[in-house]
Write a protein that holds these residues in place. Structure first.
Motif, PDB file in Angstrom:
ATOM      1  N   CYS A  25       0.841  -1.206   0.000  1.00 55.73           N
ATOM      2  CA  CYS A  25       0.000   0.000   0.000  1.00 55.73           C
ATOM      3  C   CYS A  25       0.873   1.253   0.000  1.00 55.73           C
ATOM      4  CB  CYS A  25      -0.923  -0.021   1.220  1.00 55.73           C
ATOM      5  SG  CYS A  25      -2.080   1.351   1.270  1.00 55.73           S
ATOM      6  N   ALA A  26       1.929   1.263   0.824  1.00 49.77           N
ATOM      7  CA  ALA A  26       2.831   2.410   0.879  1.00 49.77           C
ATOM      8  C   ALA A  26       3.565   2.599  -0.446  1.00 49.77           C
ATOM      9  CB  ALA A  26       3.832   2.239   2.015  1.00 49.77           C
ATOM     10  N   LEU A  27       3.995   1.496  -1.053  1.00 53.67           N
ATOM     11  CA  LEU A  27       4.660   1.587  -2.358  1.00 53.67           C
ATOM     12  C   LEU A  27       3.736   2.205  -3.399  1.00 53.67           C
ATOM     13  CD1 LEU A  27       6.455  -1.872  -2.454  1.00 53.67           C
ATOM     14  CD2 LEU A  27       7.569   0.348  -2.659  1.00 53.67           C
ATOM     15  N   ARG A  28       2.518   1.705  -3.448  1.00 52.05           N
ATOM     16  CA  ARG A  28       1.571   2.207  -4.452  1.00 52.05           C
ATOM     17  C   ARG A  28       1.156   3.650  -4.171  1.00 52.05           C
ATOM     18  NH1 ARG A  28      -2.751  -2.498  -5.265  1.00 52.05           N
ATOM     19  NH2 ARG A  28      -3.718  -0.871  -6.537  1.00 52.05           N
ATOM     20  N   LEU A  29       0.948   3.977  -2.890  1.00 48.33           N
ATOM     21  CA  LEU A  29       0.609   5.357  -2.528  1.00 48.33           C
ATOM     22  C   LEU A  29       1.730   6.314  -2.913  1.00 48.33           C
ATOM     23  CD1 LEU A  29      -1.154   5.322   0.934  1.00 48.33           C
ATOM     24  CD2 LEU A  29      -1.917   6.483  -1.125  1.00 48.33           C
ATOM     25  N   SER A  30       2.966   5.914  -2.634  1.00 51.58           N
ATOM     26  CA  SER A  30       4.112   6.746  -2.982  1.00 51.58           C
ATOM     27  C   SER A  30       4.178   6.958  -4.489  1.00 51.58           C
ATOM     28  CB  SER A  30       5.394   6.085  -2.485  1.00 51.58           C
ATOM     29  OG  SER A  30       6.510   6.857  -2.849  1.00 51.58           O
ATOM     30  N   LEU A  31       3.954   5.899  -5.251  1.00 52.68           N
ATOM     31  CA  LEU A  31       3.984   6.009  -6.708  1.00 52.68           C
ATOM     32  C   LEU A  31       2.874   6.935  -7.211  1.00 52.68           C
ATOM     33  CD1 LEU A  31       5.310   5.053  -9.329  1.00 52.68           C
ATOM     34  CD2 LEU A  31       3.703   3.159  -9.342  1.00 52.68           C
ATOM     35  N   ILE A  32       1.681   6.797  -6.651  1.00 54.22           N
ATOM     36  CA  ILE A  32       0.558   7.660  -7.057  1.00 54.22           C
ATOM     37  C   ILE A  32       0.876   9.121  -6.754  1.00 54.22           C
ATOM     38  CG2 ILE A  32      -1.838   8.267  -6.535  1.00 54.22           C
ATOM     39  CD1 ILE A  32      -2.297   5.210  -6.032  1.00 54.22           C
ATOM     40  N   LEU A  33       1.365   9.376  -5.556  1.00 50.34           N
ATOM     41  CA  LEU A  33       1.670  10.752  -5.154  1.00 50.34           C
ATOM     42  C   LEU A  33       2.807  11.331  -5.989  1.00 50.34           C
ATOM     43  CD1 LEU A  33       0.873  12.976  -3.233  1.00 50.34           C
ATOM     44  CD2 LEU A  33       2.444  12.032  -1.547  1.00 50.34           C
ATOM     45  N   ARG A  34       3.841  10.538  -6.237  1.00 48.84           N
ATOM     46  CA  ARG A  34       4.961  11.025  -7.054  1.00 48.84           C
ATOM     47  C   ARG A  34       4.550  11.251  -8.504  1.00 48.84           C
ATOM     48  NH1 ARG A  34      10.465   9.646  -5.064  1.00 48.84           N
ATOM     49  NH2 ARG A  34      10.262   9.246  -2.846  1.00 48.84           N
ATOM     50  N   ALA A  35       3.696  10.387  -9.034  1.00 45.43           N
ATOM     51  CA  ALA A  35       3.196  10.591 -10.401  1.00 45.43           C
ATOM     52  C   ALA A  35       2.369  11.869 -10.475  1.00 45.43           C
ATOM     53  CB  ALA A  35       2.367   9.384 -10.847  1.00 45.43           C
ATOM     54  N   TYR A  36       1.569  12.109  -9.452  1.00 42.14           N
ATOM     55  CA  TYR A  36       0.790  13.355  -9.401  1.00 42.14           C
ATOM     56  C   TYR A  36       1.717  14.562  -9.381  1.00 42.14           C
ATOM     57  CZ  TYR A  36      -1.842  17.234  -7.516  1.00 42.14           C
ATOM     58  OH  TYR A  36      -2.385  18.476  -7.327  1.00 42.14           O
ATOM     59  N   LEU A  37       2.739  14.522  -8.534  1.00 42.12           N
ATOM     60  CA  LEU A  37       3.681  15.647  -8.445  1.00 42.12           C
ATOM     61  C   LEU A  37       4.405  15.864  -9.768  1.00 42.12           C
ATOM     62  CD1 LEU A  37       5.185  15.022  -4.900  1.00 42.12           C
ATOM     63  CD2 LEU A  37       3.560  16.807  -5.568  1.00 42.12           C
ATOM     64  N   ALA A  38       4.767  14.774 -10.442  1.00 38.84           N
ATOM     65  CA  ALA A  38       5.445  14.900 -11.736  1.00 38.84           C
ATOM     66  C   ALA A  38       4.520  15.534 -12.774  1.00 38.84           C
ATOM     67  CB  ALA A  38       5.921  13.538 -12.222  1.00 38.84           C
ATOM     68  N   GLY A  39       3.246  15.163 -12.753  1.00 37.03           N
ATOM     69  CA  GLY A  39       2.311  15.693 -13.744  1.00 37.03           C
ATOM     70  C   GLY A  39       1.806  17.082 -13.415  1.00 37.03           C
ATOM     71  N   GLN A  40       1.524  17.342 -12.148  1.00 38.92           N
ATOM     72  CA  GLN A  40       0.905  18.605 -11.759  1.00 38.92           C
ATOM     73  C   GLN A  40       1.918  19.715 -11.533  1.00 38.92           C
ATOM     74  OE1 GLN A  40      -2.308  19.148 -11.762  1.00 38.92           O
ATOM     75  NE2 GLN A  40      -2.169  21.231 -11.052  1.00 38.92           N
ATOM     76  N   THR A  41       3.027  19.398 -10.879  1.00 39.60           N
ATOM     77  CA  THR A  41       3.986  20.441 -10.519  1.00 39.60           C
ATOM     78  C   THR A  41       5.325  20.293 -11.224  1.00 39.60           C
ATOM     79  OG1 THR A  41       4.851  19.222  -8.619  1.00 39.60           O
ATOM     80  CG2 THR A  41       2.938  20.632  -8.220  1.00 39.60           C
ATOM     81  N   GLN A  42       5.420  19.321 -12.139  1.00 37.72           N
ATOM     82  CA  GLN A  42       6.647  19.052 -12.884  1.00 37.72           C
ATOM     83  C   GLN A  42       7.838  18.787 -11.958  1.00 37.72           C
ATOM     84  OE1 GLN A  42       4.459  21.595 -14.118  1.00 37.72           O
ATOM     85  NE2 GLN A  42       3.741  19.929 -15.392  1.00 37.72           N
ATOM     86  N   ASP A  43       7.573  18.217 -10.786  1.00 36.37           N
ATOM     87  CA  ASP A  43       8.636  17.817  -9.876  1.00 36.37           C
ATOM     88  C   ASP A  43       9.109  16.429 -10.298  1.00 36.37           C
ATOM     89  OD1 ASP A  43       9.742  18.613  -6.934  1.00 36.37           O
ATOM     90  OD2 ASP A  43       9.656  16.432  -7.207  1.00 36.37           O
ATOM     91  N   PRO A  44      10.413  16.212 -10.439  1.00 34.73           N
ATOM     92  CA  PRO A  44      10.910  14.911 -10.916  1.00 34.73           C
ATOM     93  C   PRO A  44      10.905  13.820  -9.848  1.00 34.73           C
ATOM     94  CG  PRO A  44      12.742  16.389 -10.540  1.00 34.73           C
ATOM     95  CD  PRO A  44      11.488  17.193 -10.310  1.00 34.73           C
ATOM     96  N   ALA A  45      10.096  13.949  -8.807  1.00 32.45           N
ATOM     97  CA  ALA A  45      10.075  12.975  -7.711  1.00 32.45           C
ATOM     98  C   ALA A  45       9.784  11.558  -8.204  1.00 32.45           C
ATOM     99  CB  ALA A  45       9.029  13.381  -6.676  1.00 32.45           C
ATOM    100  N   LEU A  46       9.005  11.423  -9.247  1.00 38.68           N
ATOM    101  CA  LEU A  46       8.655  10.107  -9.764  1.00 38.68           C
ATOM    102  C   LEU A  46       9.881   9.361 -10.278  1.00 38.68           C
ATOM    103  CD1 LEU A  46       6.454   8.046 -10.545  1.00 38.68           C
ATOM    104  CD2 LEU A  46       6.210   9.270 -12.704  1.00 38.68           C
ATOM    105  N   TYR A  47      10.865  10.094 -10.756  1.00 36.14           N
ATOM    106  CA  TYR A  47      12.010   9.493 -11.421  1.00 36.14           C
ATOM    107  C   TYR A  47      13.237   9.395 -10.506  1.00 36.14           C
ATOM    108  CZ  TYR A  47       8.795  11.052 -14.942  1.00 36.14           C
ATOM    109  OH  TYR A  47       7.645  11.287 -15.644  1.00 36.14           O
ATOM    110  N   GLU A  48      13.043   9.608  -9.216  1.00 33.93           N
ATOM    111  CA  GLU A  48      14.149   9.592  -8.276  1.00 33.93           C
ATOM    112  C   GLU A  48      13.912   8.534  -7.200  1.00 33.93           C
ATOM    113  OE1 GLU A  48      15.375  14.262  -8.028  1.00 33.93           O
ATOM    114  OE2 GLU A  48      13.640  13.622  -6.868  1.00 33.93           O
ATOM    115  N   THR A  49      15.004   8.086  -6.607  1.00 38.31           N
ATOM    116  CA  THR A  49      14.869   7.241  -5.419  1.00 38.31           C
ATOM    117  C   THR A  49      14.495   8.161  -4.261  1.00 38.31           C
ATOM    118  OG1 THR A  49      17.173   7.511  -4.739  1.00 38.31           O
ATOM    119  CG2 THR A  49      16.674   5.678  -6.255  1.00 38.31           C
ATOM    120  N   HIS A  50      14.103   7.557  -3.143  1.00 40.60           N
ATOM    121  CA  HIS A  50      13.740   8.374  -1.987  1.00 40.60           C
ATOM    122  C   HIS A  50      14.943   9.180  -1.489  1.00 40.60           C
ATOM    123  CE1 HIS A  50      11.537   9.697   1.475  1.00 40.60           C
ATOM    124  NE2 HIS A  50      12.534   9.286   2.252  1.00 40.60           N
ATOM    125  N   GLU A  51      16.124   8.578  -1.512  1.00 43.80           N
ATOM    126  CA  GLU A  51      17.335   9.288  -1.078  1.00 43.80           C
ATOM    127  C   GLU A  51      17.627  10.483  -1.986  1.00 43.80           C
ATOM    128  OE1 GLU A  51      20.654   6.663  -0.860  1.00 43.80           O
ATOM    129  OE2 GLU A  51      20.006   5.798   1.035  1.00 43.80           O
TER     130      GLU A  51
END
Length: 181
Positions: free
Chosen positions: A83-109
């Motif tokens: 659930c945490a993995l999928r939630l993180s992916l959903i949130l990062r995909a949203y950030l990449a699409g909405q705010t153009q933040d590259p969080a989706l393409y990065e590791t957590h570190e």
């Protein structure tokens, strides 16, 4: 010999109409017109279809996509790690699409160490976004596969509220910019 050569040259008739040399065939011009118009028609149909598809796809916003994914996740509520993995992916995909933040393409570190991470997220939502991603990372890397439906539902609801808050803050910031312009 000189006269023989002159007599060997045939005499042409003077008034031969040009129509006699034209082929009066209906199919030849039709074939040429078809050879040009059919590829143009196919190209135009392909272009219109591609354009129509782009308009349909463009109608789905990152927010709508994320909320739909959250609703699907909420119906399944897998174990906490998944659930945490999928939630993180959903949130990062949203950030990449909405705010153009590259969080989706990065590791957590990489995300945590990047100085400008979440720079395009409204300031009022940056702390909550970072905290939620950190909390999800704890579950992702814990290796624990317990199933706590209440906590999973709470995390999904937190992500949904955060996405809606980001959207609202961006709309308010956009309205403020329009009013001052």
């Amino acid at each position: 010999m000189g006269n023989d050569i002159l007599q060997a040259i045939p005499v042409l008739e003077q008034d031969i109409p040009a129509d006699q040399f034209l082929v009066n065939d209906f199919w030849i011009p039709l074939a040429w017109v078809s050879a040009v118009l059919v590829p143009l028609a196919v190209l135009a149909a392909w272009w219109l279809n591609t354009r129509r598809r782009r308009q349909v796809v463009a109608g789905i916003t990152p927010q709508q996509e994320a909320l739909a994914a959250l609703a699907e996740l909420e119906t399944q509520l897998p174990p906490m790690r998944e659930c945490a993995l999928r939630l993180s992916l959903i949130l990062r995909a949203y950030l990449a699409g909405q705010t153009q933040d590259p969080a989706l393409y990065e590791t957590h570190e990489e995300f945590s160490q990047r100085m400008d991470s979440l720079a395009h997220v409204p300031a009022s939502c940056q702390c909550a976004t970072r905290e939620l991603l950190e909390h999800l990372a704890e579950f992702k890397y814990a290796g624990e596969t317990t199933h706590d439906a209440t906590h999973a539902h709470s995390l999904v609801e937190t992500a949904r509220n955060l996405i809606n808050r980001i959207e609202t803050a961006q709309l308010q910031a956009g309205n403020t910019e329009e009013a001052t312009a």
